[in-house]
Scaffold this motif. Structure first.
Motif, PDB file in Angstrom:
ATOM      1  N   ALA B  83       7.542  -3.264  -5.413  1.00 33.47           N
ATOM      2  CA  ALA B  83       6.342  -3.840  -6.010  1.00 33.47           C
ATOM      3  C   ALA B  83       5.095  -3.524  -5.184  1.00 33.47           C
ATOM      4  CB  ALA B  83       6.508  -5.354  -6.154  1.00 33.47           C
ATOM      5  N   SER B  84       5.258  -2.680  -4.172  1.00 28.61           N
ATOM      6  CA  SER B  84       4.125  -2.401  -3.275  1.00 28.61           C
ATOM      7  C   SER B  84       3.330  -1.197  -3.771  1.00 28.61           C
ATOM      8  CB  SER B  84       4.635  -2.098  -1.871  1.00 28.61           C
ATOM      9  OG  SER B  84       5.367  -3.189  -1.364  1.00 28.61           O
ATOM     10  N   ASP B  85       2.025  -1.264  -3.555  1.00 32.19           N
ATOM     11  CA  ASP B  85       1.217  -0.090  -3.913  1.00 32.19           C
ATOM     12  C   ASP B  85       1.246   0.907  -2.747  1.00 32.19           C
ATOM     13  OD1 ASP B  85      -0.576  -0.910  -1.977  1.00 32.19           O
ATOM     14  OD2 ASP B  85      -1.899  -1.911  -3.408  1.00 32.19           O
ATOM     15  N   PRO B  86       0.750   2.128  -2.972  1.00 32.48           N
ATOM     16  CA  PRO B  86       0.871   3.148  -1.935  1.00 32.48           C
ATOM     17  C   PRO B  86       0.273   2.722  -0.588  1.00 32.48           C
ATOM     18  CG  PRO B  86       0.214   4.149  -3.988  1.00 32.48           C
ATOM     19  CD  PRO B  86       0.221   2.671  -4.218  1.00 32.48           C
ATOM     20  N   SER B  87      -0.834   1.989  -0.630  1.00 31.42           N
ATOM     21  CA  SER B  87      -1.434   1.649   0.653  1.00 31.42           C
ATOM     22  C   SER B  87      -0.594   0.578   1.369  1.00 31.42           C
ATOM     23  CB  SER B  87      -2.888   1.187   0.469  1.00 31.42           C
ATOM     24  OG  SER B  87      -2.904  -0.076  -0.147  1.00 31.42           O
ATOM     25  N   GLN B  88       0.059  -0.297   0.588  1.00 32.66           N
ATOM     26  CA  GLN B  88       0.955  -1.272   1.227  1.00 32.66           C
ATOM     27  C   GLN B  88       2.184  -0.569   1.810  1.00 32.66           C
ATOM     28  OE1 GLN B  88       1.315  -3.708  -2.278  1.00 32.66           O
ATOM     29  NE2 GLN B  88       0.138  -5.383  -1.326  1.00 32.66           N
ATOM     30  N   LEU B  89       2.643   0.485   1.103  1.00 30.89           N
ATOM     31  CA  LEU B  89       3.776   1.257   1.622  1.00 30.89           C
ATOM     32  C   LEU B  89       3.389   1.970   2.915  1.00 30.89           C
ATOM     33  CD1 LEU B  89       5.461   2.835  -1.536  1.00 30.89           C
ATOM     34  CD2 LEU B  89       6.330   1.004  -0.061  1.00 30.89           C
TER      35      LEU B  89
END
Lengths: 787, 243
Positions: B83-89
């Motif tokens: 459920a994470s967006d690329p920047s959270q990843l």
């Protein structure tokens, strides 16, 4: 230093060959832009200061003889801030050591106090002293051409009497920043000089006490020119005014304006070409480096470098190159600009012409370069930013190739496998191949653009002074000469052929457009002063109607068969309605012609002449000069060959400097594009090439694969470049199309050949550089690396 | 590690539920994972064993936040990676994950030490770059460029780089795949040592069954499925492996 920045520097060092080539292409564009803009600022600032400090007038008018009593009424015209009445006469000058006469323009200055307008700047010596008869101040270019210094004497033939003038000072004037004799298109420093002389001296010589024949006007701030011109013309009409005009029609000012607009044109065109090429080169270089560093990018991202940081890293690489190019270009631009000032000092005379750095332009250059670079690399950098790290771990899918349709048409054995590799590689990336071709063709185009001006100039000279005008001398008379004077001149010993002409000042109108021009009356079938059409064929002067030159016809919007209105501004001032009977080609000035006999009829005058065209026996030309100088009626003598020579000398020198810059810049583009394209191909196909070497292909065969592409590109780029160059030349000539002169669109075969040769040499050079790398291919390690 | 400890007593670091992955490779569609559910526990040494194309790299990439599954969910501790967006990843990788790749992926233009520092510069609680190199026995070669190092040395630099940030998990994709046996063993020793000394949860991908002997648990992958999970009753030390 951040480790990522250290990587950047080392990557850059790896790329140094390509990066330098791109830096140079950018530098060439920036240099031309910075040079033009600095020259523009220097020239504008200097000009404005000179105009302001020495009170250059806004309006000018010549009359026959206007009494001083009219001055208060001129000063009362609404919008007039200052009025300067003067006496202005062109006389012949007998210069020691020169057999041919020179023309001196004598301009009166008040015996007491400074002129109110068009003041004189004394470079050496002093101003004439009140009531010291016979003192003159001479213009600098003329003094320099003859080595005059204060204390020297010259003899002028003033109103038939030889008068000795003592030079006391050497001067400049905002009115004659460039000194071009009316009727001439080029400056001739040796044969046309300006002399400022006390008003009392001129009044006495021409019997003009209490009167003037020339007036300059300065406008009050914010007043409309047209209104004042109308008022001036109305008041001066009874005194033989041929119409007032503003700075736009003032010769020196017009030459300066033309030069300034040329600089502006250069400032637009150069960055467009060079930065376009640079953007393309950056595009291929950066997309290559990014695809080579896929796995590094993946590692950076896997360890938590953000997409933004990765993108910024590659953009920084681009910025280092663009900043490098801008810095190198700016410095080179300053140097070229300073050189340009040296060249201008030969042509344009200011108290001092200093090179000024145009900082906003430098900033603009940096900005433009950055924008071009970002546009060029945006897609590649974005691909690095969006590259999913997991995907980057996997090797790139092999590029898909296809046999092209025309390959299938030809029997297989006709094309060697190497050639087939070349062709498929080119057709696989048609956009990149196309851009490479356009890139190289820009080098050809720059060469064509840089050299065609000489072709055009040569053609213009040839057309105007060899084909059309075949006289050796043009003599003008102070007052229209009678038949007896003409007879005398035509029968001077040494004159082989002669033709007379009559010229009158007019205002020509068609619909709502009008121009102040001279109409020249010619014999029906002139042999010395011929009128030609665009196909270089002579046009007969028709018995009725008026002939316009093409530029005048264009400005008026008139064509053959239209009725134009001609207001004669001399004598009885008749207004005529004339049919346009022919249009002739001319590259200088705005002129109209009609039958001389017919002109006499409408002017209600006898057979008189304003001047004569003479063909002279070269062995007896000095005797002719001596005779002409003796004749009081002769106002000026123009020597065609002398004028052409002096022009060719000055222009040739300056064009040589510009040409060497252009050849250098074209070579920079050619090497930049070819070297980059070849390096990228090599890097992309190292494995293929090494594999070919391993399985037994020779260095030479392998090089064919690599360089075949470049050869195809260059071969296609040359004709395309010639076309683009021709197009750019057309744009340039259109931009230089002024009332003063037009540049014919002529590109010689030599120019095209030279352009092609420079590019071929640059191609061979870069190909050699890259081929050396093919020889050094480390077969084992290349095959080992996973690419 | 004591094998009698029930796995449920330990905290689950990764929990993947029914993940599938389909991706496009050139003109070919590849079904890399076809419904995989798996858990990894704190401090354990897991080997993902499978043949080439079994989906093990894909699984590792998904756990590492390098890739997202086409369907299914993945949790890292309490965080749902899917459920994470690329920047959270990116943030997740930056703070928690150390990677070791088959082809090392060192930056060739940076020295060994600089390669490690490249990562310590952006980490929150890194160890000293030289200490990290010391852990893999390469302190004295810290100023060498990758091209001046042997394959094994390059891989050890890559390990130093991976652990220098003190990651919670260490993910290794065929770390010995490009190395000879002797060198491979040295590299595995380094990985084993990190797992034991620092307690870093470690997952190693390999197609080499011998390496599986040094793991706490072995997850067998085949054709995008989990074919079995084995628990080693006795772990063999890296230096005793032979293949």
């Amino acid at each position: 230093m951040r480790k990522l920045d250290r990587k950047l520097l080392r990557d850059l060092y790896q790329l140094r060959g390509q990066a330098s080539a791109i830096v140079l292409v950018i530098a060439a564009g920036v240099a031309t832009f910075v040079m033009s803009m600095c020259a523009y600022r220097s020239l504008t600032t200097t000009k404005d200061a000179f105009y302001r400090d020495y009170r250059f007038a806004d309006l000018f008018s010549s009359t026959h003889r206007t009494p001083d009593a009219l001055l208060p009424r001129l000063r009362d015209i609404e919008g007039v801030a200052a009025v300067e009445p003067r006496l202005v006469y062109d006389v012949l000058l007998d210069v020691p050591g020169m057999s041919e006469p020179a023309t001196a323009r004598l301009i009166s200055i008040p015996d007491r106090g400074q002129s109110e307008l068009n003041q004189v700047y004394i470079r050496r010596g002093r101003m004439i002293e009140p009531l010291h008869s016979g003192e003159v101040v001479v213009s600098e270019v003329f003094a320099k051409a003859h080595g005059f210094v204060p204390g020297d004497q010259v003899r002028a033939i003033i109103n038939g009497k030889t008068q000795v003038m003592r030079i006391v000072g050497i001067a400049l004037s905002p009115e004659y920043v460039i000194q071009v004799q009316p009727g001439s298109i080029l400056p001739d420093d040796k044969r046309f000089g300006i002399f400022w002389i006390g008003r009392r001296d001129l009044e006495a010589a021409f019997d003009m006490t209490g009167a003037f024949n020339n007036v300059s006007v300065r406008l009050a701030l914010g007043h409309e020119t047209d209104h004042v011109i109308d008022q001036l013309d109305r008041l001066l009409k009874p005194y033989g005014s041929v119409g007032s005009y503003d700075r736009d029609e003032q010769l020196s000012h017009r030459y300066l304006s033309d030069e300034l607009s040329q600089l502006r044109g250069m400032a637009v065109m150069a960055p467009a070409i060079f930065l376009g090429v640079a953007a393309f080169l950056l595009n291929i270089a950066v997309s290559r480096i990014i695809s080579q560093q896929r796995e590094q990018i993946a590692a950076l991202k896997a360890f938590g470098y953000s997409d933004f940081e990765v993108g910024a890293h590659y953009l920084n690489l681009v910025f280092v190159i663009t900043v490098g190019g801008s810095v190198v270009g700016s410095i080179f631009g300053f140097w070229m600009g300073a050189n340009m000032m040296g060249m201008y000092e030969e042509f344009y005379k200011f108290p001092s012409l200093e090179f000024l750095v145009n900082w906003p332009a430098v900033a603009a250059a940096f900005l433009m370069t950055t924008v071009a670079a970002v546009v060029g690399t945006f897609v590649s950098v974005r691909s690095a930013v969006t590259l999913p790290p997991a995907e980057a771990m996997r090797p790139e899918a092999p590029p898909s190739y296809q046999t092209s349709w025309w390959e299938r048409l030809l029997p297989k054995r006709w094309i060697a496998p190497e050639m087939r590799m070349v062709i498929r590689n080119v057709t696989r990336r048609p956009l990149r191949a196309g851009l490479s071709i356009v890139g190289i063709s820009m080098a050809v185009a720059v060469m064509v653009l840089g050299n065609f001006s000489l072709d055009a100039m040569n053609y213009m000279m040839h057309f105007q002074f060899r084909l059309a005008q075949r006289q050796d001398l043009t003599v003008t008379f102070v007052e229209p000469a009678t038949e007896s004077v003409m007879y005398e001149v035509q029968n001077l010993d040494g004159v082989l052929e002669s033709e007379t002409m009559r010229s009158v000042a007019t205002r020509i109108r068609f619909q709502n457009r009008s121009r102040r021009i001279g109409i020249m009356g010619l014999l029906p079938d002139p042999q010395l002063y011929r009128l030609l059409d665009a196909d270089e064929q002579p046009v007969r002067v028709p018995e009725y109607g008026v002939m316009l030159n093409s530029k005048l016809a264009e400005i008026l919007g008139a064509t053959i068969g239209d009725q134009v209105i001609v207001e004669v501004l001399e004598g009885k001032r008749p207004t005529l309605t004339l049919e346009v009977s022919a249009i002739v080609e001319e590259y200088a000035g705005l002129n109209a012609y009609m039958n001389k006999t017919r002109l006499h009829e409408v002017l209600l005058e006898s057979n008189v002449a304003s001047g004569a065209f003479l063909k002279v026996d070269p062995n007896r030309i000095d005797a002719v000069f001596a005779e002409l100088e003796e004749r009081p009626g002769v106002g000026s003598v123009t020597i065609k060959n002398a004028m052409m020579q002096s022009f060719e000398q000055t222009v040739a020198e300056n064009i040589l400097v510009m040409r060497s810059f252009i050849v250098m810049f074209a070579a920079v583009i050619a090497v930049g594009v070819v070297y980059n394209t070849a390096r990228i191909s090599l890097s992309e196909r190292q494995r293929d090439l090494a594999t070919m070497r391993v399985i037994g292909f020779t260095n030479r065969e392998v090089s064919t694969v690599l360089l075949g592409e470049i050869i195809i590109f260059t071969a296609l780029a040359i004709p395309l470049g010639c076309l683009i160059g021709y197009g750019l030349a057309a744009i340039t000539t259109a931009g230089l199309d002024t009332d003063n002169y037009r540049i014919p669109l002529v590109v010689s075969r030599n120019t095209l050949l030279l352009a092609a040769s420079v590019v071929v040499v640059a191609t061979i050079l870069s190909a050699t550089l890259v081929q050396r790398r093919v020889k050094r291919l480390d077969l084992i390690s290349v095959l080992k690396t996973r690419d | 590690m004591n094998s009698s400890n029930p796995p449920t007593a330990r905290q689950s670091v990764f929990r993947a539920v029914d993940i599938a992955k389909i991706y496009q490779m050139g003109e070919v569609q590849v079904h890399a994972l076809r419904g995989v559910s798996v858990e990894l526990y704190e401090g354990e040494f897991v080997v993902l064993l499978g043949a080439s194309g079994s989906g093990k790299s894909t699984l590792l990439n998904i756990l590492g936040g390098l890739d997202a599954p086409s369907s299914g969910t993945v949790h890292y501790l309490d965080r749902e990676l899917t459920a994470s967006d690329p920047s959270q990843l990116t943030r997740y990788r930056r703070d928690n994950v150390g990677f070791v790749f088959q082809f090392y992926n060192l930056i060739p233009s940076l020295t060994a030490r600089e390669n490690v520092e490249l990562i310590t510069e952006i980490a929150t609680e890194p160890m000293d770059a030289l200490d990290a190199l010391d852990l893999v026995g390469l302190k004295d070669r810290s100023d060498h460029f990758p091209a001046q190092l042997s394959g094994g040395e390059q891989q050890r630099v890559a390990i130093a780089r991976a652990i220098a940030k003190n990651p919670k998990v260490l993910l290794c994709d065929e770390p010995t795949g490009a190395l000879d046996v002797q060198t491979g063993i040295v590299v595995l020793q380094a990985i084993g040592q990190i797992n034991q000394q620092l307690g870093t949860t470690t997952a190693v991908i390999t197609h080499n069954a011998e390496i599986a002997k040094m793991a706490d648990r072995v997850i067998l992958l085949s054709d995008g499925h989990i074919a079995g999970i084995e628990r080693n009753s006795t772990k063999v030390a890296a230096q005793d492996l032979r293949w």
